[in-house]
Design a protein around this motif. Structure first.
Motif, PDB file in Angstrom:
ATOM      1  N   SER A   1       0.849  -1.320   0.092  1.00 42.48           N
ATOM      2  CA  SER A   1       0.111  -0.007   0.088  1.00 42.48           C
ATOM      3  C   SER A   1       0.864   1.262   0.078  1.00 42.48           C
ATOM      4  O   SER A   1       0.313   2.313  -0.131  1.00 42.48           O
ATOM      5  CB  SER A   1      -0.863  -0.054   1.328  1.00 42.48           C
ATOM      6  OG  SER A   1      -0.231   0.121   2.234  1.00 42.48           O
ATOM      7  N   THR A   2       2.300   1.042   0.255  1.00 45.07           N
ATOM      8  CA  THR A   2       3.064   2.472   0.280  1.00 45.07           C
ATOM      9  C   THR A   2       4.395   1.868  -0.073  1.00 45.07           C
ATOM     10  O   THR A   2       4.649   0.775  -0.514  1.00 45.07           O
ATOM     11  CB  THR A   2       3.155   3.008   1.483  1.00 45.07           C
ATOM     12  OG1 THR A   2       4.258   2.063   2.355  1.00 45.07           O
ATOM     13  CG2 THR A   2       1.853   3.236   2.462  1.00 45.07           C
ATOM     14  N   ASP A   3       5.267   2.970  -0.596  1.00 44.03           N
ATOM     15  CA  ASP A   3       6.624   2.859  -0.938  1.00 44.03           C
ATOM     16  C   ASP A   3       7.758   2.861   0.291  1.00 44.03           C
ATOM     17  O   ASP A   3       8.811   2.781  -0.091  1.00 44.03           O
ATOM     18  CB  ASP A   3       7.068   3.542  -2.369  1.00 44.03           C
ATOM     19  CG  ASP A   3       6.852   5.115  -1.713  1.00 44.03           C
ATOM     20  OD1 ASP A   3       6.429   5.236  -0.681  1.00 44.03           O
ATOM     21  OD2 ASP A   3       6.744   5.821  -2.612  1.00 44.03           O
ATOM     22  N   ALA A   4       7.117   2.503   1.174  1.00 41.17           N
ATOM     23  CA  ALA A   4       7.989   2.857   2.568  1.00 41.17           C
ATOM     24  C   ALA A   4       9.062   1.710   2.814  1.00 41.17           C
ATOM     25  O   ALA A   4      10.178   1.819   3.226  1.00 41.17           O
ATOM     26  CB  ALA A   4       7.202   3.340   3.668  1.00 41.17           C
ATOM     27  N   PRO A   5       8.765   0.280   2.366  1.00 43.45           N
ATOM     28  CA  PRO A   5       9.459  -0.653   3.016  1.00 43.45           C
ATOM     29  C   PRO A   5      10.965  -0.756   2.562  1.00 43.45           C
ATOM     30  O   PRO A   5      11.561  -1.072   3.209  1.00 43.45           O
ATOM     31  CB  PRO A   5       8.744  -1.965   2.299  1.00 43.45           C
ATOM     32  CG  PRO A   5       7.287  -1.670   1.997  1.00 43.45           C
ATOM     33  CD  PRO A   5       7.333  -0.134   1.685  1.00 43.45           C
ATOM     34  N   THR A   6      11.189  -0.137   1.549  1.00 44.03           N
ATOM     35  CA  THR A   6      12.733  -0.130   0.869  1.00 44.03           C
ATOM     36  C   THR A   6      13.440   1.151   1.411  1.00 44.03           C
ATOM     37  O   THR A   6      14.587   1.092   1.246  1.00 44.03           O
ATOM     38  CB  THR A   6      12.618   0.082  -0.563  1.00 44.03           C
ATOM     39  OG1 THR A   6      12.089   1.183  -0.927  1.00 44.03           O
ATOM     40  CG2 THR A   6      11.987  -1.116  -1.394  1.00 44.03           C
ATOM     41  N   SER A   7      12.756   1.985   2.235  1.00 42.27           N
ATOM     42  CA  SER A   7      13.504   3.373   2.688  1.00 42.27           C
ATOM     43  C   SER A   7      14.402   3.314   3.856  1.00 42.27           C
ATOM     44  O   SER A   7      14.028   2.457   4.833  1.00 42.27           O
ATOM     45  CB  SER A   7      12.457   4.313   2.523  1.00 42.27           C
ATOM     46  OG  SER A   7      11.552   4.180   3.706  1.00 42.27           O
ATOM     47  N   ALA A   8      15.156   4.263   3.970  1.00 41.22           N
ATOM     48  CA  ALA A   8      16.067   4.373   5.202  1.00 41.22           C
ATOM     49  C   ALA A   8      15.370   5.290   6.169  1.00 41.22           C
ATOM     50  O   ALA A   8      15.914   6.389   6.358  1.00 41.22           O
ATOM     51  CB  ALA A   8      17.386   4.886   5.029  1.00 41.22           C
ATOM     52  N   LEU A   9      13.994   5.030   6.564  1.00 41.78           N
ATOM     53  CA  LEU A   9      13.378   5.900   7.414  1.00 41.78           C
ATOM     54  C   LEU A   9      12.231   5.299   8.260  1.00 41.78           C
ATOM     55  O   LEU A   9      11.832   4.390   7.625  1.00 41.78           O
ATOM     56  CB  LEU A   9      12.518   6.934   6.278  1.00 41.78           C
ATOM     57  CG  LEU A   9      11.386   7.949   6.965  1.00 41.78           C
ATOM     58  CD1 LEU A   9      12.239   8.969   7.681  1.00 41.78           C
ATOM     59  CD2 LEU A   9      10.502   8.467   5.772  1.00 41.78           C
ATOM     60  N   ALA A  10      11.941   5.757   9.368  1.00 34.80           N
ATOM     61  CA  ALA A  10      11.123   5.212  10.038  1.00 34.80           C
ATOM     62  C   ALA A  10      10.350   6.265  10.712  1.00 34.80           C
ATOM     63  O   ALA A  10      10.721   7.246  10.916  1.00 34.80           O
ATOM     64  CB  ALA A  10      11.596   4.479  11.429  1.00 34.80           C
ATOM     65  N   VAL A  11       8.920   6.164  10.571  1.00 36.79           N
ATOM     66  CA  VAL A  11       7.857   7.189  11.282  1.00 36.79           C
ATOM     67  C   VAL A  11       7.595   6.666  12.476  1.00 36.79           C
ATOM     68  O   VAL A  11       6.941   5.743  12.602  1.00 36.79           O
ATOM     69  CB  VAL A  11       6.713   7.404  10.301  1.00 36.79           C
ATOM     70  CG1 VAL A  11       5.775   8.351  10.889  1.00 36.79           C
ATOM     71  CG2 VAL A  11       7.116   7.818   8.741  1.00 36.79           C
ATOM     72  N   ILE A  12       7.906   7.633  13.516  1.00 41.63           N
ATOM     73  CA  ILE A  12       7.560   7.199  14.932  1.00 41.63           C
ATOM     74  C   ILE A  12       6.323   8.092  15.308  1.00 41.63           C
ATOM     75  O   ILE A  12       6.210   9.193  15.369  1.00 41.63           O
ATOM     76  CB  ILE A  12       8.931   7.312  15.828  1.00 41.63           C
ATOM     77  CG1 ILE A  12       9.770   6.563  15.419  1.00 41.63           C
ATOM     78  CG2 ILE A  12       8.380   7.283  17.434  1.00 41.63           C
ATOM     79  CD1 ILE A  12      11.153   6.819  16.139  1.00 41.63           C
ATOM     80  N   TYR A  13       5.439   7.223  16.142  1.00 43.81           N
ATOM     81  CA  TYR A  13       4.358   7.917  16.769  1.00 43.81           C
ATOM     82  C   TYR A  13       4.291   7.968  18.194  1.00 43.81           C
ATOM     83  O   TYR A  13       5.160   7.100  18.839  1.00 43.81           O
ATOM     84  CB  TYR A  13       3.119   7.244  16.208  1.00 43.81           C
ATOM     85  CG  TYR A  13       2.928   7.085  14.664  1.00 43.81           C
ATOM     86  CD1 TYR A  13       1.976   8.202  14.162  1.00 43.81           C
ATOM     87  CD2 TYR A  13       3.504   6.324  14.056  1.00 43.81           C
ATOM     88  CE1 TYR A  13       1.806   8.061  12.688  1.00 43.81           C
ATOM     89  CE2 TYR A  13       3.254   6.157  12.630  1.00 43.81           C
ATOM     90  CZ  TYR A  13       2.589   7.191  11.899  1.00 43.81           C
ATOM     91  OH  TYR A  13       2.371   7.095  10.550  1.00 43.81           O
ATOM     92  N   THR A  14       3.392   8.682  18.720  1.00 42.67           N
ATOM     93  CA  THR A  14       3.035   8.430  20.309  1.00 42.67           C
ATOM     94  C   THR A  14       2.336   7.234  20.672  1.00 42.67           C
ATOM     95  O   THR A  14       1.762   6.642  19.583  1.00 42.67           O
ATOM     96  CB  THR A  14       2.316   9.806  20.764  1.00 42.67           C
ATOM     97  OG1 THR A  14       0.753   9.786  20.198  1.00 42.67           O
ATOM     98  CG2 THR A  14       2.831  11.096  20.356  1.00 42.67           C
ATOM     99  N   PRO A  15       2.271   6.815  21.652  1.00 42.54           N
ATOM    100  CA  PRO A  15       1.484   5.411  22.089  1.00 42.54           C
ATOM    101  C   PRO A  15       0.034   6.047  21.719  1.00 42.54           C
ATOM    102  O   PRO A  15      -0.751   4.787  21.471  1.00 42.54           O
ATOM    103  CB  PRO A  15       1.711   5.441  23.659  1.00 42.54           C
ATOM    104  CG  PRO A  15       3.124   5.963  23.878  1.00 42.54           C
ATOM    105  CD  PRO A  15       3.130   7.185  22.717  1.00 42.54           C
ATOM    106  N   GLU A  16      -0.311   6.991  21.572  1.00 37.13           N
ATOM    107  CA  GLU A  16      -1.563   7.168  21.444  1.00 37.13           C
ATOM    108  C   GLU A  16      -2.132   6.929  19.706  1.00 37.13           C
ATOM    109  O   GLU A  16      -3.251   7.322  19.396  1.00 37.13           O
ATOM    110  CB  GLU A  16      -2.326   8.656  21.785  1.00 37.13           C
ATOM    111  CG  GLU A  16      -2.247   8.438  23.482  1.00 37.13           C
ATOM    112  CD  GLU A  16      -1.021   8.487  24.250  1.00 37.13           C
ATOM    113  OE1 GLU A  16      -0.639   7.944  25.238  1.00 37.13           O
ATOM    114  OE2 GLU A  16      -0.126   9.112  23.468  1.00 37.13           O
TER     115      GLU A  16
END
Length: 362
Positions: free
Chosen positions: A119-134
């Motif tokens: 569903s996105t092109d993120a798997p190959t990338s050198a990046l992680a998106v971090i969220y709050t526990p909420e």
């Protein structure tokens, strides 16, 4: 500016490939830790365990709690350290994969990502998106290396809801146009330099591939089946778009996606669905040829991607709210400033309204 292209060390794609995960992981680590959420664990755990058993390797598996947050990363880091794992495997959606990337970064061990959707092109990338526990956005974790390996089991991905694959196509749709804009402006890419010819060629091939195969792939996946078109779309959504966006650059389409998050009516949409409309807005913003705009509109309609604000759930065109979208799209540091001309919120508002009108015509 130096020309830079970055990518995973290895990309493997095929039907039932998860049954061979042990043999693929063995050369890079002898004591793996795999993480997956409850749903994915139920779906794949027997296949994964059997594969590592056949490869004569141990396997540690831990449930991922569903949010790529600092507390969850710390919890899984501690477990991974305790078992002395020397490779981390993330199996599932984007948040699982980003958590695995984060663990690999902090422990300095190889990372294998196994997406169960495209569903996105993120798997190959050198990046992680971090969220709050909420579940609210917290920060980006910029990782100096891409995943060591990406494994795409096309049978599993074909069994996921068709809307997820179509959303990935919407995300991939922007890749070529944003790459083209960055090449014209000379903007630096997420890889930290100028785009290479190879990255630009991948971005263009991504667009050509989704135009040719998108509808055929959607129909196959609606029947929970794979096909040559599905194989091509999975590669385009994941690899071609992934290398294309990271090493060729982002521009207006993704910035407009970010602006659209200001509209509560759009919160139900997937990332790629908003990016598809953002692509149409970018084409209007740069005054692209009507033939090109019509091609994008007709393609989106065929697949069920939004071509106007009403499609996205916006019932009333409130100029003040749309100006908030335009202003957020033009915030300092946004990728819209990679366009080859100065962009203002007023220009973006105009492009949104024109794109909406063009995308509403039958």
């Amino acid at each position: 500016m130096d020309k830079i292209i970055i990518s995973p060390s290895k990309y493997v794609q095929g039907e039932n490939i998860l049954a061979s995960i042990g043999q693929y992981v063995k050369p890079i680590g002898g004591n793996p830790m795999a993480i997956a959420d409850g749903f994915v664990t139920d779906l794949v755990s027997e296949t994964v365990k059997k594969s590592f058993l056949q490869a004569d390797m141990p396997l540690n598996m831990e449930l991922f709690n569903g949010e790529c947050s600092r507390p969850e990363i710390e919890r899984l880091l501690a477990i991974t350290k305790e078992v002395k794992a020397d490779v981390i495997i993330g199996i599932g959606g984007g948040k699982t994969l980003d958590t695995a990337k984060s663990i690999g970064f902090y422990l300095q061990i190889p990372v294998v990502v196994v997406p169960t959707i495209a569903s996105t092109d993120a798997p190959t990338s050198a990046l992680a998106v971090i969220y709050t526990p909420e579940g609210e956005f917290s920060e980006y974790l910029m990782i100096p290396t891409n995943p060591n390996m990406v494994l795409m089991d096309t049978k599993i991905i074909a069994g996921a809801p068709a809307r997820l694959l179509v959303s990935g196509i919407g995300d991939a749709l922007s890749t070529y146009f944003e790459a083209r804009a960055c090449a014209a402006s000379g903007a630096s890419t997420m890889a930290g330099g100028a785009p290479t010819l190879a990255a630009q060629a991948m971005a263009k091939l991504c667009y050509e591939t989704i135009l040719e195969n998108g509808l055929k792939a959607k129909v196959a996946v609606e029947n929970n089946l794979s096909s040559p078109a599905v194989e091509h779309i999975i590669e385009a959504n994941t690899y071609l778009s992934g290398i294309g966006f990271e090493s060729s650059g982002l521009a207006a389409a993704h910035a407009i996606h970010n602006g659209l998050t200001k509209l509560e009516e759009c919160h139900h949409l997937y990332h790629g669905e908003k990016v598809a409309f953002g692509t149409l807005v970018q084409l209007v913003l740069e005054n692209a040829a009507m033939e090109e705009i019509d091609t994008v509109i007709n393609f989106c309609r065929e697949l069920g991607l939004p071509t106007n604000l009403h499609d996205m759930g916006v019932k009333e065109l409130n100029r003040e709210k749309l100006m908030e979208v335009a202003e957020a799209s033009c915030a300092e540091g946004e990728t819209i400033h990679n366009m080859p001309f100065e962009v203002t919120p007023t220009a973006v508002l105009s492009a949104i309204l024109v794109a909406h009108d063009l995308g509403s015509r039958k």
